[in-house]
Design an enzyme around this catalytic site. Structure first.
Site, short mmCIF file in Angstrom:
data_model
loop_
_atom_site.label_atom_id
_atom_site.label_comp_id
_atom_site.label_asym_id
_atom_site.label_seq_id
_atom_site.Cartn_x
_atom_site.Cartn_y
_atom_site.Cartn_z
N THR A 94 31.78 -19.06 34.63
CA THR A 94 30.64 -18.15 34.70
C THR A 94 31.10 -16.79 35.20
O THR A 94 32.06 -16.70 35.97
CB THR A 94 29.54 -18.69 35.63
OG1 THR A 94 28.42 -17.78 35.62
CG2 THR A 94 30.04 -18.84 37.05
N TYR A 95 30.43 -15.77 34.72
CA TYR A 95 30.66 -14.40 35.20
C TYR A 95 29.41 -13.90 35.93
O TYR A 95 29.29 -12.73 36.23
CB TYR A 95 31.01 -13.48 34.03
CG TYR A 95 32.18 -13.98 33.22
CD1 TYR A 95 33.49 -13.76 33.62
CD2 TYR A 95 31.97 -14.73 32.05
CE1 TYR A 95 34.56 -14.24 32.89
CE2 TYR A 95 33.03 -15.21 31.31
CZ TYR A 95 34.33 -14.97 31.73
OH TYR A 95 35.40 -15.46 31.00
N ASN A 96 28.48 -14.86 36.13
CA ASN A 96 27.20 -14.55 36.80
C ASN A 96 26.45 -13.43 36.08
O ASN A 96 25.83 -12.56 36.70
CB ASN A 96 27.45 -14.16 38.26
CG ASN A 96 28.00 -15.31 39.07
OD1 ASN A 96 27.47 -16.42 39.03
ND2 ASN A 96 29.09 -15.08 39.78
N THR A 97 26.53 -13.46 34.73
CA THR A 97 25.80 -12.48 33.93
C THR A 97 25.07 -13.19 32.80
O THR A 97 25.45 -14.28 32.38
CB THR A 97 26.75 -11.44 33.32
OG1 THR A 97 27.67 -12.11 32.44
CG2 THR A 97 27.51 -10.69 34.40
N GLU B 222 29.39 -14.49 25.26
CA GLU B 222 28.53 -15.52 25.84
C GLU B 222 28.22 -16.61 24.82
O GLU B 222 28.12 -17.80 25.17
CB GLU B 222 27.24 -14.87 26.36
CG GLU B 222 27.48 -13.97 27.56
CD GLU B 222 26.28 -13.14 27.96
OE1 GLU B 222 25.99 -13.05 29.17
OE2 GLU B 222 25.62 -12.57 27.06
N CYS C 275 0.85 -1.20 0.00
CA CYS C 275 0.00 0.00 0.00
C CYS C 275 0.88 1.24 0.00
O CYS C 275 1.27 1.76 1.05
CB CYS C 275 -0.93 -0.01 1.22
SG CYS C 275 -2.05 1.40 1.25
N THR D 251 23.90 -19.22 36.38
CA THR D 251 23.68 -19.85 35.07
C THR D 251 23.93 -21.36 35.08
O THR D 251 24.03 -21.98 34.03
CB THR D 251 24.61 -19.21 34.01
OG1 THR D 251 25.98 -19.42 34.40
CG2 THR D 251 24.35 -17.72 33.89
#
Length: 413
Positions: A307-310, A384, A121, A319
């Site tokens: 892990t970076y706990n993020t 990550e 349109c 995680t």
């Protein structure tokens, strides 16, 4: 440049056609078509619409009060044949496109452009292009979806389904509309799983059933879904063409094959408790190759516990459940089962696109494409996603070692 606005010089590169209201680039010579009919509608005689607008002063008031364009455009003129509806329409339009809300004004008009484009349109497209620029939209975005932020690109799939096949929309489509919602949904599932594990553990029989279910489902992940999810031509375009390597191998057609044929009721299972890396493989490999067991064990533990706990922009996140699901899913694809693991977690934490990626990277790494990489966890950092790859790589290596070392053990005994 401010994402919510545009520089005066950039906006100056465009002009608005007084004939068709189309936004044109000044540096291009555009042939402008003459209108096929006079008046706001090709189907309704102009005098009838004009007469209605002249008689009804309410329409003019509504346009002044609520019209986003500030003028009596063609759609408004036609709708003015039903003033009560027009009022409801203009109020809702004004609220969606002008009032305070979670999206910047240019985003709202760009979404309207995307919606109108599904049905080609041009009138609505150009009307919202005009508003997009007036509200500070970045002109470069008008070059196409590849120039817009990922948040807008993510709407493309659901926009397509809404326009043409709304019956195909599922709750998963709503969760991938905004990658931030996808991330938060994953974190919520991780939290819920932890709470359920604390409250009540599944029985051994139930966990065995869940493993067998996941193992069977893993057989269907790649060969069908990968090639149907990603068109063959696109798949080939993304692949890296390597030089001829046949001189270094024999039987080049030999490759990964699901550990059991589809449809088989009793699939072979390697019970990890019967032959574990910690209790069996580690000591044997150290006997065969001094100290290599310590190095391998350190590598396995490092990647598993890393892990970076993020998670994306979130901090202080445990995680563990996610890392365990990734590692154990790879082992599941190789027929390895842990009696103490609830495989129901795999289905809750790993969405379909991620499973496709996992199986491709693990079993057919040469087929991995950027499209697959981009299709999962869009909100996550590249670091990550690299961690995911490392987990998959080490899980596969450990699975291969367990099978090989078990065979060696049997040979030696």
């Amino acid at each position: 440049m401010n994402r919510g606005g545009s520089s005066p010089s950039a906006a100056a590169n465009y002009l608005l056609c007084t004939n068709c209201r189309k936004v044109l680039r000044k540096d291009k010579r555009i042939r402008v078509s003459q209108p096929l009919t006079r008046g706001p509608s090709a189907f309704i005689p102009e005098k009838e619409v004009v007469q209605a607008n002249t008689v009804d002063e309410r329409t003019n008031f509504l346009v002044e009060e609520y019209s986003t364009s500030g003028r009596l455009d063609n759609i408004t003129q036609v709708m003015s044949l039903h003033t009560q509806y027009l009022e409801s329409f203009l109020r809702s339009q004004f609220y969606m496109l002008r009032m305070d809300g979670p999206l910047p004004l240019p985003y709202r008009h760009y979404i309207a452009i995307m919606a109108a484009a599904r049905h080609r349109c041009s009138y609505l497209i150009n009307m919202h292009v005009d508003e997009f620029l007036k509200t500070g939209g970045i002109p470069e975005w008008l070059n196409g979806l590849e120039y817009v932020p990922q948040r807008l690109k993510n709407l493309n799939e659901i926009n397509k389904l809404l326009a043409h096949r709304p019956w195909l929309i599922t709750k998963e489509h709503i969760q991938i509309v905004d990658s931030l919602s996808e991330l938060e949904a994953l974190m919520e599932r991780m939290k819920r799983l932890q709470e359920e594990r604390d409250d009540e553990e599944a029985s051994q029989e139930e966990m065995t059933t869940r493993f067998e279910k996941e193992k069977k489902e893993s057989l269907f992940v790649v060969s069908g879904d990968t090639f149907h999810s990603f068109p063959h031509s696109d798949f080939e375009d993304d692949m890296i063409i390597t030089s001829d390597v046949s001189r270094y191998i024999e039987d080049p057609g030999f490759g990964y094959e699901d550990f059991a044929r589809r449809g088989e009721e009793h699939l072979p299972t390697f019970r990890a408790q019967d032959y574990t890396w910690e209790n069996h493989g580690f000591s044997l490999v150290n006997r065969l190759y001094s100290d290599i067991g310590h190095l391998l064990d350190e590598k396995f533990r490092m990647v598993y516990n890393l892990t970076y706990n993020t998670m994306a922009t979130h901090e202080d996140v445990d995680t563990t459940t996610l890392r365990r699901a990734l590692f154990n899913y790879v082992h599941c694809m190789f027929g390895i089962r842990y009696d103490d693991y609830d495989y129901g977690e795999v289905n809750q934490l790993l969405e379909r696109s991620l499973k496709v990626y996992i199986k491709t990277v693990t079993c057919y790494p040469e087929r991995t494409t950027k499209r697959m990489y981009d299709s999962y966890w869009r909100q996550f950092k590249h670091s990550e996603k690299v961690h995911v790859n490392l987990l998959l790589m080490e899980a596969r290596m450990q699975a291969e070692l367990l099978y090989a070392l078990r065979a060696i053990t049997r040979h030696l005994t």
